[in-house]
Design an enzyme around this catalytic site. Structure first.
Site, PDB file in Angstrom:
ATOM      1  N   HIS A   1       0.846  -1.196   0.000  1.00  0.00           N
ATOM      2  CA  HIS A   1       0.000   0.000   0.000  1.00  0.00           C
ATOM      3  C   HIS A   1       0.876   1.239   0.000  1.00  0.00           C
ATOM      4  CE1 HIS A   1       0.480   1.579   4.164  1.00  0.00           C
ATOM      5  NE2 HIS A   1       0.771   0.327   4.457  1.00  0.00           N
ATOM      6  N   CYS A   2       0.336   2.331  -0.568  1.00  0.00           N
ATOM      7  CA  CYS A   2       1.012   3.620  -0.520  1.00  0.00           C
ATOM      8  C   CYS A   2       0.208   4.522   0.411  1.00  0.00           C
ATOM      9  CB  CYS A   2       1.133   4.214  -1.921  1.00  0.00           C
ATOM     10  SG  CYS A   2      -0.461   4.541  -2.721  1.00  0.00           S
ATOM     11  N   ALA A   3       0.277   5.839   0.233  1.00  0.00           N
ATOM     12  CA  ALA A   3      -0.398   6.760   1.146  1.00  0.00           C
ATOM     13  C   ALA A   3      -1.914   6.650   1.073  1.00  0.00           C
ATOM     14  CB  ALA A   3       0.028   8.197   0.839  1.00  0.00           C
TER      15      ALA A   3
ATOM     16  N   ARG B   1      -3.601   4.153  -1.474  1.00  0.00           N
ATOM     17  CA  ARG B   1      -4.134   3.037  -2.257  1.00  0.00           C
ATOM     18  C   ARG B   1      -3.611   1.677  -1.803  1.00  0.00           C
ATOM     19  NH1 ARG B   1      -1.635   4.963  -7.451  1.00  0.00           N
ATOM     20  NH2 ARG B   1      -0.597   6.367  -6.026  1.00  0.00           N
TER      21      ARG B   1
END
Length: 456
Positions: free
Chosen positions: A25-27, A29
């Site tokens: 995961h990113c910030a 998504r």
């Protein structure tokens, strides 16, 4: 939110946990690599509690949950899917296998340059502070403040090949510390430092019939990328044939000596030619096309964001900073980003659906801070016409910032945070950036209001 319930529903709509290869995961998504994306129930996923949008891009199926939520969903998701032991490296490799060659190259460059962004941003801010101290004569020209801040602000650019060498070696599968050594060779004090020295002439070394210009590669990008790629290939080839008992002694020694000679004799000069060629071409387009170039680039940038290729632009921007000391591309990208926010804000005010409003407002403000994927995929692209309106806003804003020669002294920040790396380049530069910001947002907002959109 019941994260366990959401995760179980999500897994079912993704085709079951056997269809999920890896997850990170990113910030904002949840990023998934799936075996077969045809098994995904896209419409049902969009209706899940907390989901602000979902799309497939750059070899990944990405589900937007938003900051503060995505990490909690991820923790539960990997437990339910049995992916606790799947590392980020395995995920990255799985992503690349799903991509076409162009997208794979863009992803590689992104992985190399994104970790370096904090160093570049810090240097840009320090340069701005130094410039203000000199311009407003806050301290004497020979003050220790000037000397020390000059050291602090230029350090990242002087050792840029070392930073890139470390990051690139990790990406290419080599030893990152050997990559840093190659960067150190190319910035060695025995070589003339061309960064900021203007017309200084290097000495020449006669070696095996070659005349080697003793010039360093401080601040350059292409030479160290090529050298680190070659180094990683040499190292991996040696590890296949060198006995384990002597691997620690033999492999690093041969890798460094072969790559060192190749870098100084061939790769460095060739890489400089390629880098200068890219900069010259961009300068020609920028100077000749003027506002038209900003109009085209600003209008098309959001379409490039959809593909994920935009992350590879960091390499080009780093090259501009090294060659001419300023980045005129980033203000154009910023106009395209904030225009998406303006279109999203119009959708929020014009929409009659509660779920659309819940997604549109925070996603629009996210775009004003430089993160556009939530508003692009969760709102504007979904309804199509707001995305077109945002492209119009980005084009008009891009034309303005090119017309007024707005530049930045770093890369990695857009939207409101970009003020920090625009302001150091002068008050007129800052004012024109803010005017361009308002033009892009306002044009996108009005265009969305006029074009309208049909809600589901």
């Amino acid at each position: 939110m019941n994260y366990e319930h959401i995760t179980k529903q999500l897994l079912s709509l993704l085709g079951g946990k056997e269809n999920v290869i890896s997850a990170v995961h990113c910030a904002t998504r949840l990023r998934l690599v799936l075996k077969d994306e045809k098994k995904v129930n896209q419409q049902a996923i969009g209706q899940l509690d907390g989901v602000k949008g979902a799309f497939s891009s750059s070899g990944q199926y990405q589900i937007i949950f938003g900051t503060g939520v995505v990490n909690k969903v991820y923790e539960q998701f990997v437990k339910e899917a049995g992916l606790q032991n799947v590392s980020a490296d395995v995920h990255q490799e799985a992503v690349k296998q799903k991509m076409n060659p162009i997208a794979r190259l863009a992803k590689t460059l992104s992985n190399i340059f994104v970790p370096i962004i904090p160093a570049i941003v810090a240097s840009g801010l320090l340069m701005g502070l130094l410039g203000m101290m000199k311009a407003f004569k806050w301290v004497a020209p020979d003050s220790a403040w000037i000397v020390l801040l000059d050291m602090f602000s230029s350090a990242a650019f002087i050792i840029l090949p070392i930073l890139i060498g470390y990051s690139a070696a990790k990406e290419f599968g080599g030893n990152p510390f050997l990559g840093a050594v190659i960067g150190g060779i190319m910035t060695h004090p025995a070589l003339l430092n061309p960064w900021g020295l203007g017309s200084a002439e290097p000495e020449y070394l006669h070696f095996l019939g070659f005349d080697i210009a003793m010039i360093g590669y401080q601040g350059t990008v292409i030479p160290i990328l090529l050298a680190t790629y070659v180094m990683s290939k040499i190292e991996k080839s040696l590890r296949k044939v060198v006995p384990h008992a002597v691997d620690l002694l033999v492999t690093p020694f041969i890798t460094v000596i072969l790559t060192g000679f190749t870098a100084i004799l061939v790769i460095g000069p060739l890489g400089n030619i390629v880098g200068k060629g890219i900069t010259t071409t961009l300068n020609f387009v920028y100077d000749t096309g003027g506002a038209l170039a900003g109009l085209i680039f600003g209008g098309l940038y959001s379409m490039i964001v959809i593909t994920g290729v935009h992350h590879s632009f960091h390499a080009i921007e780093a090259g501009l900073l090294a060659d001419i000391g300023k980045n005129y591309l980033l203000p154009i990208w910023s106009m395209a980003n904030v225009a998406q926010g303006g279109a999203g804000l119009a959708v929020f005010l014009k929409s009659k659906r509660t779920k659309t409003k819940e997604i549109a407002l925070p996603a629009a403000f996210s775009a004003f801070l430089g993160i556009t994927e939530p508003v692009i995929f969760g709102v504007n692209l979904k309804y199509r016409k707001p995305f077109i309106a945002a492209a119009i806003g980005g084009a008009v804003g891009g034309a303005y910032v090119v017309f007024t020669n707005v530049v930045a002294n770093a890369y990695g920040l857009t939207g409101i945070p970009m003020i920090a790396i625009v302001a150091p380049m002068g008050m007129a530069n800052l004012i024109n950036y803010l005017i361009g910001f308002a033009i892009a947002v306002g044009t996108a907002f009005v265009a969305t209001w006029i074009l309208g959109f049909k809600e589901e």
